[in-house]
Structure formats: structure tokens, C-alpha cells
Scaffold this motif. Structure first.
Motif, short mmCIF file in Angstrom:
data_model
loop_
_atom_site.label_atom_id
_atom_site.label_comp_id
_atom_site.label_asym_id
_atom_site.label_seq_id
_atom_site.Cartn_x
_atom_site.Cartn_y
_atom_site.Cartn_z
N PRO A 1 0.83 -1.22 0.00
CA PRO A 1 0.00 0.00 0.00
C PRO A 1 0.85 1.25 0.00
CG PRO A 1 -0.06 -1.08 2.14
CD PRO A 1 0.65 -2.02 1.22
N ASP B 1 0.21 5.28 3.24
CA ASP B 1 0.81 5.80 4.48
C ASP B 1 2.27 6.21 4.31
OD1 ASP B 1 -1.55 5.32 5.81
OD2 ASP B 1 -0.97 3.28 6.42
N HIS C 1 5.28 -4.04 7.84
CA HIS C 1 4.82 -2.92 8.66
C HIS C 1 3.86 -2.03 7.87
CE1 HIS C 1 5.02 0.54 11.41
NE2 HIS C 1 5.21 1.28 10.33
N ALA D 1 2.03 -2.82 5.33
CA ALA D 1 0.81 -3.52 4.94
C ALA D 1 -0.04 -3.95 6.13
CB ALA D 1 1.17 -4.75 4.11
N ALA D 2 0.52 -3.89 7.36
CA ALA D 2 -0.17 -4.42 8.54
C ALA D 2 -1.36 -3.55 8.92
CB ALA D 2 0.80 -4.52 9.71
N THR D 3 -2.40 -4.20 9.39
CA THR D 3 -3.59 -3.49 9.92
C THR D 3 -3.70 -3.63 11.42
OG1 THR D 3 -4.93 -5.47 9.50
CG2 THR D 3 -4.86 -3.79 7.76
N GLN D 4 -2.95 -4.55 12.02
CA GLN D 4 -2.97 -4.76 13.46
C GLN D 4 -1.68 -4.23 14.08
OE1 GLN D 4 -5.66 -5.91 15.00
NE2 GLN D 4 -6.66 -6.14 12.99
N HIS E 1 1.58 -6.33 14.41
CA HIS E 1 2.32 -6.69 13.21
C HIS E 1 3.21 -5.55 12.72
CE1 HIS E 1 -1.17 -9.69 12.44
NE2 HIS E 1 -0.24 -10.23 13.19
N LYS E 2 3.17 -4.44 13.43
CA LYS E 2 3.96 -3.28 13.00
C LYS E 2 5.32 -3.27 13.69
CE LYS E 2 0.23 -0.16 11.61
NZ LYS E 2 0.75 0.01 10.22
#
Length: 506
Positions: free
Chosen positions: A97, A100, A170, A172-175, A178-179
Motif C-alpha cells: 500500500p 501511508d 509494517h 501492509a499491517a492493519t494490526q 504486526h507493525k
């Protein structure tokens, strides 16, 4: 989306100007072009990035790839652009993505396997990010090995990563779990294992002079026969210097960060540099096609020890004159200009003559007066005028050499130095050696009897205005060590005796 924009930093002397990495994918024959004044290391990123993307199990797009490093007139060097270029290709091709990316700055060199390697100047880049006029500073994603250095800037958000895959995960993570985890370690000063002054037998007058130099940030020239302990004394000098302030520690660390020679264990330790007398002027002040700091900048906020001072080339010594006054060095090359800090304490040592034994109580000097003058004339008058304390280190008798060392510990001397340094910071916010001519009128006014003594010394020794000002600063430091507000005749008399001219000793 065929266009991705990321932020990173370049290095230009002590500055870290912002660089925008623009990656565009277009139709046509496959090609990979990097524009924006890249140097060889940046051009080679094409092969490193391609291999890293493929070994991280991403697809390297078979399209026409153009990478623009803006601004176009700023030279770009080193491998720190690998990570933002790789991320730009993945974002432009839709594999990660891109929404961000504006909240981060990136730097890191990629291995062929996709692992991140440390970069030079991580501290300088982080410091530049923290000074941005913004309410929401971007987080800085960089190699894990560079994170302890970058974390010395307390206001910055440091996100260390071990590989290209970690950074992509990092983004792509949503939680939150996971970052990447921000680096929170607080810098701690390692114990400095400097040699102790107690090891030096005798030489009480020289130790006193070095204590004064440490308390007021003054420069020193020690002259004496071989084997009298000049190098021993210089090596122990950093152990009595006052504590570094946060700003001083950050400045010193930033300079070493530019060369890749800094690690967190050196935090708040005064640099000690001792270049050989065969060093060139470029080695001393810095330079190169891409200007790098030299020994005087690597000694910033610390000690520069020049042993065998007359053995240095005279042209090399003359380059010290400007930084001794201004505390900065400006390097100009055909295509690049850079300015580095150089606020160092000069500790120099020399023999009094070519054979070394002029003035020795038991060994006869073989040099003629003309040879002695020529030897001492290698140190120019303007340079000598900038050295605050010029002292003789006498040869010890056989009885003194055989005695047990019984001098003061460095820790005891350092306590007095620290009190005097704190007194100066409370009064004027800087060491006495850095006082301007206007500040001398405010903080260095001697008593009437002391003023008369100074006038007599100026007439007798034909001092320049610079010499007079340096004697006043020296007397101010001596008064601070004695916890005295006013400069008395005793303080000024001691300061005057340290302004010895070498030619008068012959």
C-alpha cells in the motif's frame, strides 16, 4: 498506481537535506534509470534493489522504471537510498500500500538477500528530522544496527527493521502487533577507562596547568626533553574534563556518525584524537571530492593531541589557526562545499630543540643556538599566539623517578574542574575560553592592582590584543578554580607566567 513518492535524507557536511524519491513505472522496453545527480554508489543500487526485491519473493516489474532523486542539483551518495527506491518500486507496482508513505522517512542499504545494512550519518539524519517545523514529525525507518545511534535524538520516532520484508509487513499491517516496534532504549554513558594522573610521578606544576586548561577549555603547549611524561600527561587529560552537556554530546556524536565510527558506547565520552606528525592538511581539516570531517572535527568537544609539534609540516599547522579562533572549518571544492564544527582543545607537545635536551640538567645539548631557533621557528607566531598555556615539562631527577607515584587521582582533580566549569556556565553560559571581547568587559574585569600588573606585562612582552584577551580568560579560570568572583593580582600573575614565548627560552 504507477507513481510513488517517498522521503529520505542526503548528507552535505553536517547537514542532512531532505530528498524526495519519486518512482514512476511506464510502458515500454524494460529499463531501470536513476536520475537526480546520483554518484556511483547510488547508480549501483539498481542491481542491489532488483536482487533484494526478487529474493524477498516480490515481483520485479518488467517495465520502464524511472527513479528521480529531488532536488536534482544536490549530489546523492552512499547506499542509504536503496530502501526508499525498493519501496517506491513496490508501491508504484501495487505490491504494497502507498497510502501511508507520507508519514515516514526511510534510509537503508540493501543486501542482495533483502537484509538491511547500517548507514552512515543516521544520527545527523535523525537530528535533521527532529528540527522540522511540524506538529507531526515523520517516523524514521532505518536498519536495526543504526537504531541505537539514531535514538540519541530523544524527540524522534525510530522504527528499526532487519530486512525489506519487515518494512513491507509494517506498511501492509492493519494490526498494531504486526507493525515495527519503536526503539525506546535510553542512551547510557559507558565508563570511560582513561589512565589516571596518579601514575605520573612529579610534574606538579604541569598538572596544575592542565587542571586550569581543563576547567576553562584552554589550549596547551608542553615543551620538554624526551621521556619527561608529555604524552602520558596528554593521554590522561580527557579524564579530568568536565561532563558534556546534552548539546555537546549530540554534536560530537553527529560528527562521528558521518564517518560511521560512532556507537552508543561512546555517548558522552570526550573524543581524543592523536594524528601522526606525517598527517596531511586534508587529513587534519577534512576534505575529499565528497567532503568528510578531518581530525580537528572528529575531536570536536574533545581533545586534539599533536605530539612532536615541530615535526608537522608548517603548512599543516597553519590550517589550525582559523578553527582555533572560530571553532568551525569551511571546506570548498570545485563542486561541493561543506562546513564542519571544530571546537576542540589543542594539547601539543614538543622537544625544545632538535636533539631534545636543551635545558636538561644532566645531558648536554649538542644543538647550536641557530639550530634551536630554526627548530622552534617551525611554529609560527600567529599559531603560538593562539595557544593559551605554554609550559615547560622539566626532566625529573633519578631520585624522583625511583619514587612511588603519590600524586592526586584524576577523580579528585576532575571534581575541582567540574565545579569551576559549572560556575562558568551559571555566570555566562559557556567556558571562559569562548568569551567574546565584549563579554570580557563584563566577566573578566581585574582589580585595580591586577590591571596595573597586566599593563606592565603588555608593555614588557609586547603582547597583541589577542594575547591580552587570552591572559584575561586564563586569569578568570584561575579565579574560578579558587571560587573567587574578582580577578586578583595573584590570579593574573599565574596566568602571565603561562604565556611563555619559546624564543625567550633559548
Amino acid at each position: 498506481m504507477s507513481l510513488a513518492v517517498l522521503k529520505t535524507r542526503s548528507l552535505n557536511g553536517m547537514e542532512a537535506p531532505a530528498v524526495t524519491v519519486e518512482v514512476h513505472l511506464a510502458n515500454g522496453l524494460p529499463a531501470f534509470t536513476i536520475v537526480g545527480l546520483p554518484e556511483t554508489e547510488v547508480k549501483e543500487a539498481r542491481d542491489r534493489v532488483r536482487a533484494a526485491i526478487q529474493n524477498a519473493r516480490f515481483e520485479f516489474p518488467a517495465r520502464r522504471i524511472t527513479v528521480n532523486l529531488a532536488p536534482a542539483d544536490l549530489p546523492k551518495e552512499s547506499g542509504r537510498f536503496d530502501l526508499p527506491i525498493a519501496l517506491g518500486i513496490l508501491a508504484a507496482s501495487g505490491q504494497i500500500p502507498a497510502g501511508d508513505l507520507s508519514g515516514y522517512e526511510f534510509a537503508g542499504e540493501l543486501s542482495l538477500s533483502g537484509e538491511l545494512r547500517p548507514v552512515r550519518g543516521a544520527l545527523a539524519m535523525t537530528y535533521a528530522i527532529s528540527r522540522q517545523p511540524s506538529d507531526h514529525l515523520p517516523a524514521f525507518i532505518l536498519p536495526a544496527a543504526s537504531a541505537p545511534e539514531a535514538a540519541l535524538v530523544r524527540d524522534a520516532v525510530i522504527l528499526p527493521a532487519a530486512s525489506l520484508l519487515d518494512v513491507c509487513a509494517h506498511l501492509a499491517a492493519t494490526q498494531p502487533e504486526h507493525k515495527l516496534t519503536p526503539y525506546r532504549a535510553e542512551p547510557t554513558a559507558a565508563v570511560a577507562l582513561y589512565p589516571d594522573f596518579r601514575d605520573v610521578k612529579g610534574q606538579s606544576s604541569v598538572k596544575r596547568a592542565l587542571e586550569i586548561a581543563a576547567a576553562g577549555n584552554h589550549s596547551v603547549l608542553m615543551s620538554g626533553p624526551p621521556g619527561t611524561g608529555k604524552s602520558m600527561l596528554a593521554a590522561r587529560f580527557p579524564g579530568i574534563l568536565p561532563d558534556m552537556t546534552d548539546q555537546e554530546a549530540l554534536e560530537a556524536a553527529s560528527v562521528h556518525s558521518l564517518t560511521g565510527g560512532f556507537h552508543a558506547g561512546l555517548w558522552r565520552q570526550r573524543p581524543y584524537r592523536s594524528p601522526h606528525h606525517t598527517s596531511s592538511a586534508v587529513a587534519l581539516v577534512g576534505g575529499g571530492s565528497t567532503p568528510r570531517p578531518g581530525e580537528i572535527s572528529l575531536a570536536h568537544q574533545g581533545v586534539l593531541f599533536l605530539d612532536e609539534l615541530p615535526e608537522f609540516d608548517r603548512k599543516v599547522l597553519e590550517v589550525l589557526r582559523e578553527p582555533l579562533e572560530s571553532g568551525r572549518i569551511h571546506i570548498s571544492r570545485a563542486a561541493r562545499q561543506a562546513e564542519f564544527p571544530a571546537r576542540f582543545q589543542l594539547i601539543a607537545a614538543m622537544n625544545p630543540c632538535p636533539c631534545g635536551y636543551h635545558g636538561h640538567p644532566s645531558i648536554v645539548c649538542r644543538c647550536t643556538p641557530d639550530q634551536i631557533h630554526r627548530y622552534q621557528d617551525k611554529i609560527s607566531g600567529p599559531l603560538l599566539d593562539r595557544i593559551d598555556l605554554q609550559i615547560t615539562v622539566p626532566a625529573l631527577s633519578h631520585e624522583d623517578l625511583l619514587k612511588q607515584a603519590d600524586g592526586e587521582y584524576s577523580a579528585d582533580i576532575r571534581q575541582r574542574v567540574q565545579r569551576a566549569a559549572e560556575r562558568q556556565l551559571q555566570r555566562q553560559g559557556k567556558p571562559n575560553q569562548l568569551l567574546s571581547s565584549q563579554e570580557l568587559d563584563t566577566h573578566c574585569q581585574p582589580e585595580p592592582a591586577a590591571m596595573k600588573l597586566l599593563q606592565q606585562a603588555m608593555q614588557q612582552f609586547q603582547w597583541s590584543a589577542r594575547s591580552c584577551h587570552r591572559v584575561l580568560k586564563l586569569a578568570r579560570t584561575i579565579a574560578d578554580l579558587a571560587d573567587q568572583e574578582q580577578i586578583s593580582s595573584r590570579h593574573l600573575a599565574e596566568a602571565i607566567q603561562y604565556r611563555r614565548v619559546l624564543k625567550q627560552n633559548t
